[in-house]
Design an enzyme around this catalytic site. Structure first.
Site, PDB file in Angstrom:
ATOM      1  N   HIS A 231       0.833  -1.200   0.000  1.00 47.29           N
ATOM      2  CA  HIS A 231       0.000   0.000   0.000  1.00 47.29           C
ATOM      3  C   HIS A 231       0.872   1.256   0.000  1.00 47.29           C
ATOM      4  O   HIS A 231       1.874   1.335   0.723  1.00 47.29           O
ATOM      5  CB  HIS A 231      -0.883   0.052   1.255  1.00 47.29           C
TER       6      HIS A 231
ATOM      7  N   ASN B 142       8.095  -3.850   4.100  1.00 48.89           N
ATOM      8  CA  ASN B 142       6.656  -3.566   4.109  1.00 48.89           C
ATOM      9  C   ASN B 142       5.992  -4.024   5.403  1.00 48.89           C
ATOM     10  O   ASN B 142       5.121  -3.339   5.940  1.00 48.89           O
ATOM     11  CB  ASN B 142       5.989  -4.238   2.905  1.00 48.89           C
TER      12      ASN B 142
END
Length: 354
Positions: free
Chosen positions: A172, A204
């Site tokens: 994201h 991440n």
């Protein structure tokens, strides 16, 4: 990567980064998904609109032929040489279509994104965080699913299958946790136009997640926090010949989605007053595992360095007298949370309750 090295890279990347700047935009919103909506193409924009919508063409982008120019001036077109008119008309090609580049702009509830059709990643994604938005807990990511963005033409679209067994996370740019105030808003963060391939373990799922949490934490001091996030493709010096090269992996079969070498965040922490001060912070992180003990200030860079490397501009309308340096105005430090261990513990508790 040191700040000095990044400055050199930013300068080296200026020419390539400038190519990213969109000359034509695709403006769209959720309304374009209605069956009666149509896409109208012009020389500068691709607009989602109803059947009777006018076609907006900025005057500076209207191309006319030499004969048309002469006719508009009230001159005869029988002897163009005598009028010192050019014997060629390059703009005639645009009768068949405008080459681009095109940036697909998506306006959603919790974010606005600009998509890069060539690299199949966003140029940038913008979000707004407030204490009120974080206080509401109406969304749960277990109800959200990753989805391809059908607003992007199929041949330019990032696909779910591109990420399958690629070894990278669908990372994201605007995190789902920032849109927890609405399930619909959270669902929209799962479009692939808000994703880039990111190293999972060590980045991440770890350091990058802590950095996202740091941005949310800024709302304890600032009533309004705006963040723009995106990928970078920075050159690296090859020790074999001492030259600089831009090298990145491309995932998918056939190869479709570029793997960024770095990611940036530019943070605007507003004091809440009209025309008030803005604490500005800019950071560039490598798409690689980062030890949790590494200070986030090691990745702080001037905004101009990101602008030169990306070909984008972020604060051109923010006067110097209203600017503050974020990490001088507040403490820039990450609070380390072991998300992986928490997920494992949650899974064990769920099994125990059965």
């Amino acid at each position: 990567m040191s700040k000095t090295t990044l400055a050199v890279i930013a300068a080296a990347s200026a020419g390539a980064g400038a190519a990213i700047t969109a000359t034509m935009y695709s403006l769209r919103s959720q309304s374009e998904r209605r069956p009666d909506a149509k896409t109208i193409s012009t020389t500068t924009t691709t607009v989602s609109a109803g059947p009777s919508a006018p076609i907006p063409i900025p005057a500076k982008q209207i191309f006319t032929t030499a004969d048309q120019q002469a006719a508009q001036a009230g001159l005869s077109t029988s002897a163009p040489a005598a009028l010192n008119l050019a014997p060629v008309d390059p703009s005639g090609l645009f009768e068949y279509g405008f080459p681009g580049p095109v940036a697909d702009i998506a306006t959603r509830q919790a974010l606005i994104s600009s998509f890069d059709r060539r690299l199949r990643n966003p140029h940038w994604v913008v979000e707004h965080i407030t204490p009120a938005s974080l206080a509401r807990r109406a969304g749960d990511r277990k109800h959200s699913v990753f989805a391809e963005d059908e607003g992007v033409p199929d041949k330019f679209r990032a696909k779910l299958k591109d990420y399958f067994r690629s070894g990278y996370d669908r990372g994201h740019q605007v995190p789902a946790a920032d849109a927890r105030w609405s399930q619909a808003a959270m669902d929209e963060t799962f479009f692939l136009t808000n994703m880039c391939p990111q190293v999972g373990e060590g980045f991440n799922r770890d350091y990058w997640a802590h950095f996202e949490d740091f941005c949310r934490g800024l709302t304890a001091r600032y009533p309004s926090v705006r963040v723009v996030t995106g990928p970078l493709y920075l050159p690296k010096r090859d020790p074999a010949d001492n030259k600089w090269y831009v090298r990145y992996e491309v995932i998918g079969n056939p190869p479709n989605v570029a793997v960024p070498t770095h990611f940036y965040k530019v943070i605007f922490a507003e004091d809440g007053a009209v025309g008030g001060n803005v604490a500005l912070g800019a950071f560039v992180l490598p798409n690689a595992p980062i030890p949790n003990e590494k200070p986030i200030t090691d990745f702080e860079v001037p905004v101009e360095a990101i602008e030169r490397a990306s070909g984008l501009e972020f604060a051109s309308k923010l006067p110097p007298q209203r600017r503050k340096r974020l990490c001088a105005d507040t403490t820039c430090a990450l609070v380390i949370k072991d998300y992986a261990d928490r997920q494992k513990a949650f899974a064990k508790n769920a099994v125990a309750k059965r």
